[in-house]
Design a protein around this motif. Structure first.
Motif, PDB file in Angstrom:
ATOM      1  N   ILE A 188      47.289 116.992 -62.436  1.00 40.39           N
ATOM      2  CA  ILE A 188      47.932 116.063 -63.373  1.00 40.39           C
ATOM      3  C   ILE A 188      47.388 114.660 -63.182  1.00 40.39           C
ATOM      4  CG2 ILE A 188      50.120 114.949 -63.952  1.00 40.39           C
ATOM      5  CD1 ILE A 188      51.514 117.589 -63.326  1.00 40.39           C
ATOM      6  N   ALA A 189      47.264 114.235 -61.924  1.00 43.37           N
ATOM      7  CA  ALA A 189      46.728 112.899 -61.643  1.00 43.37           C
ATOM      8  C   ALA A 189      45.298 112.763 -62.159  1.00 43.37           C
ATOM      9  CB  ALA A 189      46.787 112.617 -60.143  1.00 43.37           C
ATOM     10  N   PHE A 190      44.480 113.794 -61.945  1.00 48.37           N
ATOM     11  CA  PHE A 190      43.095 113.775 -62.415  1.00 48.37           C
ATOM     12  C   PHE A 190      43.064 113.707 -63.941  1.00 48.37           C
ATOM     13  CE2 PHE A 190      38.704 116.013 -61.909  1.00 48.37           C
ATOM     14  CZ  PHE A 190      38.084 114.868 -62.381  1.00 48.37           C
ATOM     15  N   ASN A 191      43.945 114.470 -64.583  1.00 45.85           N
ATOM     16  CA  ASN A 191      44.027 114.445 -66.045  1.00 45.85           C
ATOM     17  C   ASN A 191      44.329 113.046 -66.559  1.00 45.85           C
ATOM     18  OD1 ASN A 191      43.401 117.035 -66.776  1.00 45.85           O
ATOM     19  ND2 ASN A 191      45.346 117.477 -67.758  1.00 45.85           N
ATOM     20  N   LEU A 192      45.315 112.414 -65.943  1.00 45.48           N
ATOM     21  CA  LEU A 192      45.697 111.061 -66.354  1.00 45.48           C
ATOM     22  C   LEU A 192      44.536 110.088 -66.189  1.00 45.48           C
ATOM     23  CD1 LEU A 192      49.342 110.656 -64.998  1.00 45.48           C
ATOM     24  CD2 LEU A 192      48.603 110.563 -67.375  1.00 45.48           C
ATOM     25  N   LEU A 193      43.875 110.165 -65.039  1.00 44.96           N
ATOM     26  CA  LEU A 193      42.732 109.280 -64.796  1.00 44.96           C
ATOM     27  C   LEU A 193      41.642 109.497 -65.830  1.00 44.96           C
ATOM     28  CD1 LEU A 193      42.278 109.289 -60.898  1.00 44.96           C
ATOM     29  CD2 LEU A 193      42.918 107.355 -62.352  1.00 44.96           C
ATOM     30  N   LEU A 194      41.372 110.752 -66.144  1.00 44.97           N
ATOM     31  CA  LEU A 194      40.307 111.070 -67.095  1.00 44.97           C
ATOM     32  C   LEU A 194      40.653 110.559 -68.491  1.00 44.97           C
ATOM     33  CD1 LEU A 194      37.576 112.411 -66.903  1.00 44.97           C
ATOM     34  CD2 LEU A 194      38.637 114.593 -67.507  1.00 44.97           C
ATOM     35  N   ILE A 195      41.910 110.732 -68.911  1.00 49.23           N
ATOM     36  CA  ILE A 195      42.334 110.245 -70.224  1.00 49.23           C
ATOM     37  C   ILE A 195      42.188 108.734 -70.304  1.00 49.23           C
ATOM     38  CG2 ILE A 195      44.314 109.958 -71.772  1.00 49.23           C
ATOM     39  CD1 ILE A 195      45.349 112.665 -70.749  1.00 49.23           C
ATOM     40  N   ILE A 196      42.686 108.034 -69.284  1.00 47.93           N
ATOM     41  CA  ILE A 196      42.613 106.566 -69.284  1.00 47.93           C
ATOM     42  C   ILE A 196      41.165 106.102 -69.227  1.00 47.93           C
ATOM     43  CG2 ILE A 196      43.203 104.499 -67.965  1.00 47.93           C
ATOM     44  CD1 ILE A 196      45.770 105.965 -67.104  1.00 47.93           C
ATOM     45  N   ALA A 197      40.335 106.778 -68.432  1.00 41.90           N
ATOM     46  CA  ALA A 197      38.934 106.395 -68.323  1.00 41.90           C
ATOM     47  C   ALA A 197      38.206 106.554 -69.650  1.00 41.90           C
ATOM     48  CB  ALA A 197      38.246 107.230 -67.234  1.00 41.90           C
ATOM     49  N   VAL A 198      38.421 107.682 -70.325  1.00 44.49           N
ATOM     50  CA  VAL A 198      37.756 107.924 -71.610  1.00 44.49           C
ATOM     51  C   VAL A 198      38.192 106.895 -72.644  1.00 44.49           C
ATOM     52  CG1 VAL A 198      37.583 109.536 -73.545  1.00 44.49           C
ATOM     53  CG2 VAL A 198      37.377 110.380 -71.209  1.00 44.49           C
ATOM     54  N   MET A 199      39.485 106.600 -72.701  1.00 43.99           N
ATOM     55  CA  MET A 199      39.976 105.637 -73.670  1.00 43.99           C
ATOM     56  C   MET A 199      39.495 104.227 -73.347  1.00 43.99           C
ATOM     57  SD  MET A 199      43.809 106.949 -74.635  1.00 43.99           S
ATOM     58  CE  MET A 199      43.814 105.890 -76.090  1.00 43.99           C
ATOM     59  N   THR A 200      39.381 103.925 -72.067  1.00 47.18           N
ATOM     60  CA  THR A 200      38.889 102.599 -71.676  1.00 47.18           C
ATOM     61  C   THR A 200      37.434 102.412 -72.074  1.00 47.18           C
ATOM     62  OG1 THR A 200      40.427 102.515 -69.802  1.00 47.18           O
ATOM     63  CG2 THR A 200      38.530 101.023 -69.742  1.00 47.18           C
ATOM     64  N   VAL A 201      36.605 103.398 -71.772  1.00 44.95           N
ATOM     65  CA  VAL A 201      35.181 103.303 -72.087  1.00 44.95           C
ATOM     66  C   VAL A 201      34.937 103.303 -73.592  1.00 44.95           C
ATOM     67  CG1 VAL A 201      32.977 104.515 -71.901  1.00 44.95           C
ATOM     68  CG2 VAL A 201      34.458 104.334 -69.911  1.00 44.95           C
ATOM     69  N   SER A 202      35.675 104.151 -74.317  1.00 44.64           N
ATOM     70  CA  SER A 202      35.459 104.286 -75.763  1.00 44.64           C
ATOM     71  C   SER A 202      36.026 103.125 -76.557  1.00 44.64           C
ATOM     72  CB  SER A 202      36.070 105.595 -76.260  1.00 44.64           C
ATOM     73  OG  SER A 202      37.483 105.582 -76.088  1.00 44.64           O
TER      74      SER A 202
END
Length: 829
Positions: A386-400
């Motif tokens: 779950i933590a990895f999922n959250l990080l990945l979602i935030i990272a993708v949205m931040t970069v995009s």
């Protein structure tokens, strides 16, 4: 990947000032926030088609006049109305010559699209008495509308940039509309004023040939007209019709030195030709009037050649800054009106961001504790996932650069609950392989492959619903679709890499006894519930509840919000003390605004005003809000304002209906391809039942049905199908191995085998949604309530409707020899 995601998400934990002090190797980009989390305005402007037709009619009329004069052809009565222009050729012998001279006006023009299409903007026909009739084609007007919206988008972008705002977004929303999002804007009226001005800037000379009073009494002489200022009372001016300078003549604008009265001054530098036309006016300050969109805004002082014209009119520095922004950007190609507005006070946006973030964090913590309590040590893997999922979602949205909205936070919370589903499917397959005393290689390989195939099927149906919502959605609701889509992709990626790797290492190091001891789902192993034994009663109950929902919808209807009905919603906060609801009602009653509802909220200092759709055209709602703002703003802060015109509400209704229908059709096709038609029909019938009951909930509770509700309905569709696909996947597997087993028993067995996954996924999703309901704030309360209801009925329908329908369709494998791998099909009898 985990480290990279953490580095990309890290700046979001710090303020902007703190981010600038971080080491250079740490990315400095932060997550963009939507209007509802940061505050600001989202305004939609629409081309005034009637005005554009009028401009085209004038332009075509001018072209006809010029061409006939060049050809020395005498004519009478060049007149136009609606979309038709008529001109009468005096000499009947010159009609053919006139037609030849005017033929180029009717030639097809290139649209400039990739297909290289052409269209005819004007048609010409000959009537009696030498009259030539020219008609503007609807296709031609459509083409001009699209061109105007394209050009306006660039002009509006320049205007917004001229205001000094950051992170603004200007984009074409449709063929005739432009959306402007300005985060942090706390004065929506100022923003709308700057954006909606056409920007037709002209200088015209006052006329003193007759006394002003004589012109008022007897009418303006030929070549002049009477204009009035916007003062109270207005001042009359007799003005020459000749334009001395226009927007096209402006080469540079800047703020000038304040005049003797302390008023701000605008300096406008004109090209040489315009300077020559102005030279004859002298330096008399009152001899040249300045008009913007046919309104007198001031007077001009003309200096020498090469010197800027000084324009004054009681301006403030803010007025001058706005004029500079408008003149530098240029005029709009047509009149644009505000047809939709969604404004959020920055303080309210900040509160929503805090409550939404808190809801997401609390949901994550509760689900993590639940998984560890249920699965023991292996539940910790789900928590890390779950933590990895959250990080990945935030990272993708931040970069995009994709903006996070309040519905987007709701989407993240939903994904947190549903992300556990992938872990549960993997754990349950692992448990089955262990129970069969398979080797470690057989546990991880075949076991994971079976689980992942189900995970893909289950998540893709949710992804289809999210993508369709993104295509047909609008505003913040698109943020929900984006976060759900990114979350699903992140879940599939994390499960295929991170989860598989962790489970494989764990099994390789542990003994069978330790592994089985860590999987605490043994309570489901001994269950043998005969779900299909009561299928007839369930069918009757489902039919009755579905029929009840239809009757309730027909008799009571749905409380449509402004998104689908048009109108306006305003949230107020008293500047001092509590909101005085009776006083607000009295003050608004004096304004003679029909269809106004003032209601209290959960906070005593707040109030909500709803204004029904007006009948006075696209801008009627805007006018009502402006009048209310003038009346109430001294005592109340306008924390939120949403205004939707009739055209927008009609489009939103159409797009929302289309989104639901297309999502059902797309999922039907996908399940048919992946499974069989019986599964597809069963899934769709069960889902339609869930949608009917969900709509019945809105009719029964009178909850407002808005765009967020549409997002919730599509999420219910996705969740219901997700659950159904998991059950169907197990039924399909068992059909391959146990073709001679009675279908009702086979379905019961399949449901019991997947019951642990069904229960755990539903429970974790409900935990997330209840957290959202309690801590998420008013803005997503409707979403949370709808989804909680949808999860419950979706879970029941996947068992008691989707399963029995397969018996009704008499599903059987193609070959009924035990142990074959035949695909299921339907047989008669």
């Amino acid at each position: 990947m985990f480290f990279a995601s953490a580095m990309l998400a890290l700046p979001n934990l710090f303020s902007q000032d703190a981010v600038s002090t971080l080491p250079s190797w740490i990315p400095a980009k932060k997550l963009a926030l939507g209007i509802d989390l940061k505050g600001g305005s989202d305004v939609v402007l629409k081309v005034n088609r009637v005005d554009l037709e009028g401009r085209r009619l004038q332009a075509v009329g001018g072209n006809i006049r010029d061409r006939l004069r060049e050809a020395n052809i005498a004519y009478n009565g060049l007149t136009g109305s609606a979309n038709v222009i008529e001109v009468q050729i005096r000499d009947a012998n010159q009609v053919d010559t006139a037609r030849q001279a005017l033929q180029p006006l009717t030639e097809a023009v290139a649209t400039g699209d990739i297909a290289g299409r052409t269209l005819r903007e004007v048609t010409m026909e000959t009537a009696a008495d030498g009259i030539l009739r020219f008609t503007l084609t609807p296709q031609g007007i459509d083409y001009r509308v699209v061109a105007a919206a394209n050009q306006a988008a660039e002009v509006l972008r320049l205007r917004v940039d001229g205001l000094g705002t950051a992170d603004s977004v200007v984009r074409r929303q449709s063929a005739d509309r432009v959306s402007i999002q300005v985060p942090g804007e706390d004065d929506p009226e100022h923003l709308k004023s700057v954006l909606s001005q056409t920007g037709d800037f002209v200088l015209r000379r006052t006329n003193t040939s007759v006394p002003l009073q004589q012109a008022i009494d007897n009418g303006a002489p030929e070549g002049t007209e009477l204009l009035y200022s916007g003062d109270d009372p207005p001042t009359a001016y007799l003005v020459d019709r000749q334009i001395l300078a226009s927007q096209m003549d402006v080469t540079e604008v800047s703020a000038g030195v304040p005049n003797a009265q302390g008023e701000a001054v605008l300096n406008v530098l004109l090209d040489d030709e315009a300077q020559d036309r102005l030279a004859a006016t002298g330096s008399d300050r009152s001899s040249v009037l300045v008009l913007l969109d046919d309104q007198i805004i001031g007077t001009a002082t003309v200096k020498g050649a090469g010197e800027p014209v000084e324009i004054s009119g009681g301006f403030t520095p803010e007025n001058v800054a706005d004029l500079i922004s408008v003149l530098q950007a240029g005029a709009l190609p047509a009149v644009f009106g505000v047809v939709e507005e969604r404004t959020v006070d920055p303080a309210l946006g900040s509160d929503s961001a805090k409550t939404g973030t808190s809801a997401a964090m609390i949901a994550s913590g509760l689900i993590a504790m639940f998984m560890m309590a249920f699965y023991g040590r292996i539940g910790l893997f789900a928590s890390v996932t779950i933590a990895f999922n959250l990080l990945l979602i935030i990272a993708v949205m931040t970069v995009s650069g994709l903006a996070l909205t309040l519905p987007g936070i709701a989407g993240i919370v939903l994904i947190i609950g549903m992300a556990v589903d992938s872990n549960v499917l993997v754990y349950e397959r692992v448990r089955e392989q262990i129970r069969q005393r398979k080797s470690a290689g057989e546990i991880i390989g075949p076991g994971f492959d079976k689980a992942y195939a189900t995970i893909i099927d289950a998540n893709l149906v949710m992804l289809i619903a999210a993508l369709i919502l993104w295509v047909f959605g609008n505003g913040p609701v698109r943020g929900f679709a984006v976060t759900v889509a990114i979350g699903i992709c992140a879940t599939l990626f994390v499960t295929a890499t991170f989860t598989q790797s962790m489970v494989a290492r764990w099994i390789a190091r542990e003994t069978y006894r330790d592994v089985r001891k860590s999987l605490h789902t043994v309570i489901f192993d001994r269950l043998n519930i005969r779900f299909m034994g009561i299928r007839r009663y369930v069918f009757i109950g489902a039919a009755l509840t579905g029929l009840g929902s239809v009757i309730l919808l027909g008799l009571v209807g749905i409380n449509l919000g402004i998104d689908f009905n048009g109108g306006a919603t305003v949230e107020l906060r008293a500047r001092q003390g509590d909101a005085n609801i009776p006083n607000i009602r009295e003050r608004l009653a004096e304004l003679n605004i029909d269809g106004v509802l003032v209601e209290a909220t959960r906070r005593p200092q707040d109030a909500r005003i709803r204004v029904a759709s007006r009948g006075g055209g696209e801008n009627a709602e805007q006018t009502a809000i402006n009048v209310m703002r003038d009346e109430l703003e001294p005592d109340y802060d306008f924390r939120r304002a949403e205004v939707v015109g009739p055209t927008v509400s009609g489009d939103l209704t159409y797009r929302a209906t289309l989104a639901v229908l297309i999502s059902l059709l797309a999922v039907f096709v996908y399940i048919w391809v992946r499974f069989q038609w019986q599964f597809a029909v069963g899934a769709i019938i069960a889902t339609i039942h869930d949608v009917l009951l969900t709509m019945g909930l809105f009719a029964f509770t009178s909850m407002e049905f808005n765009l967020t509700a549409i997002a919730a309905v599509l999420a219910v569709i996705g969740f219901s199908l997700n659950d159904t696909v998991v059950v169907y996947d197990r039924i399909r597997d068992n059909l391959k191995s146990f073709g001679q087993m009675p279908l009702s028993i086979l379905i019961d067995t399949s449901i019991n085998q997947t019951l642990s996954r069904t229960v755990l996924t539903s429970v974790t999703t409900l935990i997330a949604l209840l957290t959202l309901l309690i801590f998420g704030g008013e803005g997503i309360r409707v979403f949370a309530v709808t989804m909680i209801f949808g999860v419950i009925i979706g879970t029941l329908s996947s068992i008691y409707i989707a399963g029995p329908l397969l018996i009704l369709f008499r599903l059987r494998p193609r070959r009924s020899r035990r142990g074959t791998s035949a695909a299921p099909t339907a047989v008669a009898g």
